[in-house]
Structures are given as C-alpha cells and as structure tokens.
Design a protein around this motif. Structure first.
Motif, PDB file in Angstrom:
ATOM      1  N   GLN A  26       0.837  -1.198   0.000  1.00  0.00           N
ATOM      2  CA  GLN A  26       0.000   0.000   0.000  1.00  0.00           C
ATOM      3  C   GLN A  26       0.876   1.255   0.000  1.00  0.00           C
ATOM      4  O   GLN A  26       0.627   2.199  -0.744  1.00  0.00           O
ATOM      5  N   LEU A  27       1.920   1.255   0.817  1.00  0.00           N
ATOM      6  CA  LEU A  27       2.802   2.409   0.872  1.00  0.00           C
ATOM      7  C   LEU A  27       3.569   2.551  -0.440  1.00  0.00           C
ATOM      8  O   LEU A  27       3.712   3.651  -0.975  1.00  0.00           O
ATOM      9  N   ILE A  31       3.643   5.892  -2.935  1.00  0.00           N
ATOM     10  CA  ILE A  31       4.820   6.691  -3.306  1.00  0.00           C
ATOM     11  C   ILE A  31       5.218   6.509  -4.771  1.00  0.00           C
ATOM     12  O   ILE A  31       5.948   7.332  -5.305  1.00  0.00           O
ATOM     13  N   SER A  32       4.720   5.451  -5.425  1.00  0.00           N
ATOM     14  CA  SER A  32       5.096   5.255  -6.824  1.00  0.00           C
ATOM     15  C   SER A  32       4.124   5.923  -7.785  1.00  0.00           C
ATOM     16  O   SER A  32       4.537   6.428  -8.822  1.00  0.00           O
ATOM     17  N   ASN A  33       2.826   5.927  -7.478  1.00  0.00           N
ATOM     18  CA  ASN A  33       1.911   6.503  -8.459  1.00  0.00           C
ATOM     19  C   ASN A  33       0.722   7.264  -7.875  1.00  0.00           C
ATOM     20  O   ASN A  33      -0.267   7.482  -8.567  1.00  0.00           O
ATOM     21  N   SER A 121       9.657  -1.506   6.219  1.00  0.00           N
ATOM     22  CA  SER A 121      10.319  -0.219   6.360  1.00  0.00           C
ATOM     23  C   SER A 121      10.525   0.402   4.982  1.00  0.00           C
ATOM     24  O   SER A 121      10.335  -0.244   3.955  1.00  0.00           O
ATOM     25  N   VAL A 122      10.916   1.674   4.994  1.00  0.00           N
ATOM     26  CA  VAL A 122      11.275   2.382   3.777  1.00  0.00           C
ATOM     27  C   VAL A 122      12.711   2.855   3.957  1.00  0.00           C
ATOM     28  O   VAL A 122      13.034   3.552   4.921  1.00  0.00           O
ATOM     29  N   VAL A 152       2.871   9.981   5.473  1.00  0.00           N
ATOM     30  CA  VAL A 152       2.191   9.107   4.521  1.00  0.00           C
ATOM     31  C   VAL A 152       1.774   7.816   5.213  1.00  0.00           C
ATOM     32  O   VAL A 152       0.638   7.348   5.046  1.00  0.00           O
ATOM     33  N   ASP A 153       2.652   7.252   6.021  1.00  0.00           N
ATOM     34  CA  ASP A 153       2.326   6.026   6.769  1.00  0.00           C
ATOM     35  C   ASP A 153       1.113   6.254   7.666  1.00  0.00           C
ATOM     36  O   ASP A 153       0.167   5.469   7.652  1.00  0.00           O
ATOM     37  N   ALA A 154       1.114   7.344   8.419  1.00  0.00           N
ATOM     38  CA  ALA A 154      -0.009   7.666   9.298  1.00  0.00           C
ATOM     39  C   ALA A 154      -1.293   7.881   8.493  1.00  0.00           C
ATOM     40  O   ALA A 154      -2.371   7.427   8.889  1.00  0.00           O
ATOM     41  N   HIS A 155      -1.187   8.539   7.360  1.00  0.00           N
ATOM     42  CA  HIS A 155      -2.334   8.787   6.480  1.00  0.00           C
ATOM     43  C   HIS A 155      -2.923   7.458   5.986  1.00  0.00           C
ATOM     44  O   HIS A 155      -4.149   7.276   5.990  1.00  0.00           O
ATOM     45  N   LEU A 156      -2.079   6.539   5.574  1.00  0.00           N
ATOM     46  CA  LEU A 156      -2.543   5.251   5.065  1.00  0.00           C
ATOM     47  C   LEU A 156      -3.230   4.420   6.145  1.00  0.00           C
ATOM     48  O   LEU A 156      -4.152   3.668   5.852  1.00  0.00           O
TER      49      LEU A 156
END
Length: 159
Positions: A26-27, A31-33, A121-122, A152-156
């Motif tokens: 999902q992350l 971040i890709s599209n 992780s990223v 972004v993680d928190a948003h997802l």
C-alpha cells in the motif's frame, strides 16, 4: 543516518530507514503513483504537486513540487524512475529553488522493504554532489523526506 564519500565533485550519499505500520504494498503504491495525494498526507510540509510531462504512474514523468523546509517555501522539479521489481522510486532533481543552490546533482530514492520478522520499512537514500566543498550535506532534506514518509504512513493507516 550514514554519510559516505567526501570532497567536491564526488557523489555522496545520506541514508535513513523508517519503520512503517501500513502495508508495504500500500505504501509503495502511494509513493510510486499517487504523488497527487501526498499533499493530503503531509499538508503541513507539501502544498502542491503537478505533472509537467507524462502522468502520475510512469517512469520518466516530470513533476513539480511546492513545499516548505525550515520555514522556507521551495520548489522541486523532478524526473521519476519507478522500479516495480525492487519496490524502488527515485526522484531526480531537474530544477529547484534552494536544493540545487548547493548541489550539482540531487536524487532521493525510496525503497520499500517488504515484511520480515521485524516488520516493513522504507529505506531512503539521498545521492548528491556538492557545488562547493563548503556546502553542507543535505541533512535538512533527509529529515524532511523522513517526516513525509512518516506522514504518509499515518495517512494510510486512517484509510
């Protein structure tokens, strides 16, 4: 965070790794599209992103970001490279207020590390070449992108 390389006109790197709670796939998809949704996830940092060439989902697309770092409004025009097989997205600077004032080249790469016994992780890598030996490493930009990934993680997790 690690720094490697030294001296003017040499490619140097800064790295960080951010643990994430959202699903790795999902992350990565975000971040890709789904760059157009980043201002929703990190609205206190990123104000706008627009496509200048290409689209939201393919390599070689060019996007323009408007954001704030250390209280300064900046812009960043980038070319996107997407590596689906390795869950890696690279954003190479083409133009930008501030970031290219001190660096001849600048590229940020996000790689989503899929779950293992310790979770997902990223890995974030900044590759840069200073214009002058006196220019500082881009620590503030590394901190900025680390915080964007956390947002972004928190948003997802809320979706």
């Amino acid at each position: 965070m690690a720094v490697s390389g030294a001296g003017t006109c040499k490619l140097e790197t800064l790295e960080a790794e951010v643990e994430i709670k959202a699903k790795a796939d999902q992350l990565y998809k975000f971040i890709s599209n789904k760059h157009h949704d980043v201002p929703k996830a990190a609205s206190d940092k990123i104000y706008d992103v627009t496509v200048h060439e290409g689209d939201w989902e393919t390599s070689d697309s060019v996007k323009l970001w408007k954001y704030t770092v250390d209280g300064n409004v900046e812009t960043y025009k980038e070319k996107v490279e997407i590596d689906e097989a390795n869950k890696r997205v690279s954003l190479e600077a083409l133009e930008g207020s501030h970031v290219l004032d001190n660096y001849k080249s600048y590229k940020v790469t996000y790689q989503v590390i899929t779950p293992n016994s310790e979770g997902s992780s990223v890995k974030i890598t900044l590759e840069y070449e200073k214009l002058s030996e006196n220019d500082p490493p881009p620590q503030k930009y590394l901190g900025f992108v680390v915080n964007v990934i956390k947002d972004v993680d928190a948003h997802l997790l809320k979706e």
